[in-house]
Design a protein around this motif. Structure first.
Motif, PDB file in Angstrom:
ATOM      1  N   CYS A 207     -11.507   8.153   2.095  1.00  0.00           N
ATOM      2  CA  CYS A 207     -10.757   8.489   3.323  1.00  0.00           C
ATOM      3  C   CYS A 207     -11.703   8.657   4.508  1.00  0.00           C
ATOM      4  O   CYS A 207     -11.390   8.220   5.621  1.00  0.00           O
ATOM      5  N   PHE A 208     -12.842   9.263   4.283  1.00  0.00           N
ATOM      6  CA  PHE A 208     -13.852   9.369   5.341  1.00  0.00           C
ATOM      7  C   PHE A 208     -14.258   7.977   5.809  1.00  0.00           C
ATOM      8  O   PHE A 208     -14.326   7.706   7.012  1.00  0.00           O
ATOM      9  N   ARG A 209     -14.488   7.105   4.868  1.00  0.00           N
ATOM     10  CA  ARG A 209     -14.858   5.731   5.218  1.00  0.00           C
ATOM     11  C   ARG A 209     -13.738   5.054   6.004  1.00  0.00           C
ATOM     12  O   ARG A 209     -13.992   4.351   6.985  1.00  0.00           O
ATOM     13  N   ALA A 210     -12.496   5.245   5.572  1.00  0.00           N
ATOM     14  CA  ALA A 210     -11.355   4.640   6.273  1.00  0.00           C
ATOM     15  C   ALA A 210     -11.289   5.127   7.719  1.00  0.00           C
ATOM     16  O   ALA A 210     -11.053   4.326   8.632  1.00  0.00           O
TER      17      ALA A 210
ATOM     18  N   MET B  85      -2.496   9.943   6.263  1.00  0.00           N
ATOM     19  CA  MET B  85      -3.497   9.225   7.043  1.00  0.00           C
ATOM     20  C   MET B  85      -3.167   7.734   7.091  1.00  0.00           C
ATOM     21  O   MET B  85      -3.137   7.138   8.165  1.00  0.00           O
ATOM     22  N   PHE B  86      -2.892   7.137   5.933  1.00  0.00           N
ATOM     23  CA  PHE B  86      -2.598   5.705   5.920  1.00  0.00           C
ATOM     24  C   PHE B  86      -1.288   5.389   6.636  1.00  0.00           C
ATOM     25  O   PHE B  86      -1.172   4.336   7.261  1.00  0.00           O
ATOM     26  N   GLU B  87      -0.309   6.284   6.580  1.00  0.00           N
ATOM     27  CA  GLU B  87       0.934   6.081   7.325  1.00  0.00           C
ATOM     28  C   GLU B  87       0.699   6.112   8.832  1.00  0.00           C
ATOM     29  O   GLU B  87       1.456   5.511   9.590  1.00  0.00           O
ATOM     30  N   SER B  88      -0.351   6.787   9.264  1.00  0.00           N
ATOM     31  CA  SER B  88      -0.636   6.876  10.702  1.00  0.00           C
ATOM     32  C   SER B  88      -1.284   5.608  11.250  1.00  0.00           C
ATOM     33  O   SER B  88      -1.336   5.412  12.462  1.00  0.00           O
ATOM     34  N   PHE B  89      -1.783   4.755  10.363  1.00  0.00           N
ATOM     35  CA  PHE B  89      -2.442   3.524  10.788  1.00  0.00           C
ATOM     36  C   PHE B  89      -1.408   2.432  11.038  1.00  0.00           C
ATOM     37  O   PHE B  89      -0.526   2.212  10.208  1.00  0.00           O
TER      38      PHE B  89
ATOM     39  N   LEU C  51       0.816  -1.203   0.000  1.00  0.00           N
ATOM     40  CA  LEU C  51       0.000   0.000   0.000  1.00  0.00           C
ATOM     41  C   LEU C  51       0.855   1.260   0.000  1.00  0.00           C
ATOM     42  O   LEU C  51       0.608   2.179  -0.792  1.00  0.00           O
ATOM     43  N   SER C  52       1.852   1.347   0.848  1.00  0.00           N
ATOM     44  CA  SER C  52       2.667   2.574   0.921  1.00  0.00           C
ATOM     45  C   SER C  52       3.339   2.860  -0.422  1.00  0.00           C
ATOM     46  O   SER C  52       3.402   4.018  -0.861  1.00  0.00           O
ATOM     47  N   ASN C  53       3.814   1.833  -1.085  1.00  0.00           N
ATOM     48  CA  ASN C  53       4.432   2.019  -2.407  1.00  0.00           C
ATOM     49  C   ASN C  53       3.400   2.439  -3.452  1.00  0.00           C
ATOM     50  O   ASN C  53       3.689   3.273  -4.313  1.00  0.00           O
TER      51      ASN C  53
END
Length: 175
Positions: free
Chosen positions: A74-77, A124-128, A25-27
């Motif tokens: 993103c809201f859903r995530a 946001m995804f990096e914070s998870f 995902l990060s890539n």
């Protein structure tokens, strides 16, 4: 991700995985930002408001669509990541496109906004942590792990950038 990792495998998820290829995902998110940064603004400006077929969206509306849907995903995530408990409802992309003012905005504005939204999505995804990324997200029609939301965002961009390249860029090259 294996199909067995979802309880109710959404039909589009296989397409999401195919478009992203075998990347984490990060890539996928970083590559998608690179692809935004590499957009040929002058080429999109040459296309203007032309469409490859009657009743298809302009490139402006496609870019606005990418922005809007990234924000929705993103809201859903966040809802799932924070355990809020709400099951997100469906949204009508045609109504949203019809009511957008995308054709009043410049390509430069839209690309810049898409870039900023993507940078926010990456953060946001990096914070998870792994536990959050593996949360099972129960939607109105299907289930999938939270990290698949991020892959859906990047696949959505790939899909629409492919359409622009294959169907819109040919409008200016054929002249």
């Amino acid at each position: 991700m294996e199909k067995s990792e979802t309880k109710k495998d959404p039909k589009f998820l296989q397409y999401v995985l195919e478009l992203n290829g075998d990347v984490e995902l990060s890539n996928a998110l970083e590559l998608s930002l690179k692809n935004i940064n590499n957009i040929d603004i002058s080429q999109l400006n040459k296309i203007g408001f032309k469409t490859y077929e009657k009743d298809k969206w302009t490139v402006h509306k496609i870019l606005q669509h990418l922005i809007d849907w990234e924000r929705i995903w993103c809201f859903r995530a966040i809802i799932f990541a924070r355990g809020e408990g709400t099951i997100p409802e469906a949204h009508d992309q045609e109504i949203m496109a019809k009511n957008s003012n995308a054709n009043e905005r410049s390509i430069e504005e839209l690309v810049n906004e898409l870039r900023i939204v993507r940078q926010s999505t990456i953060m946001m995804f990096e914070s998870f942590n792994k536990e959050i990324l593996d949360i099972n997200c129960d939607f109105f029609e299907y289930e999938m792990p939270l990290y698949a939301i991020g892959l859906t965002i990047t696949a959505h961009q790939i899909h629409h950038f492919n359409i622009i390249k294959e169907r819109y860029v040919t409008l200016i090259k054929s002249k």
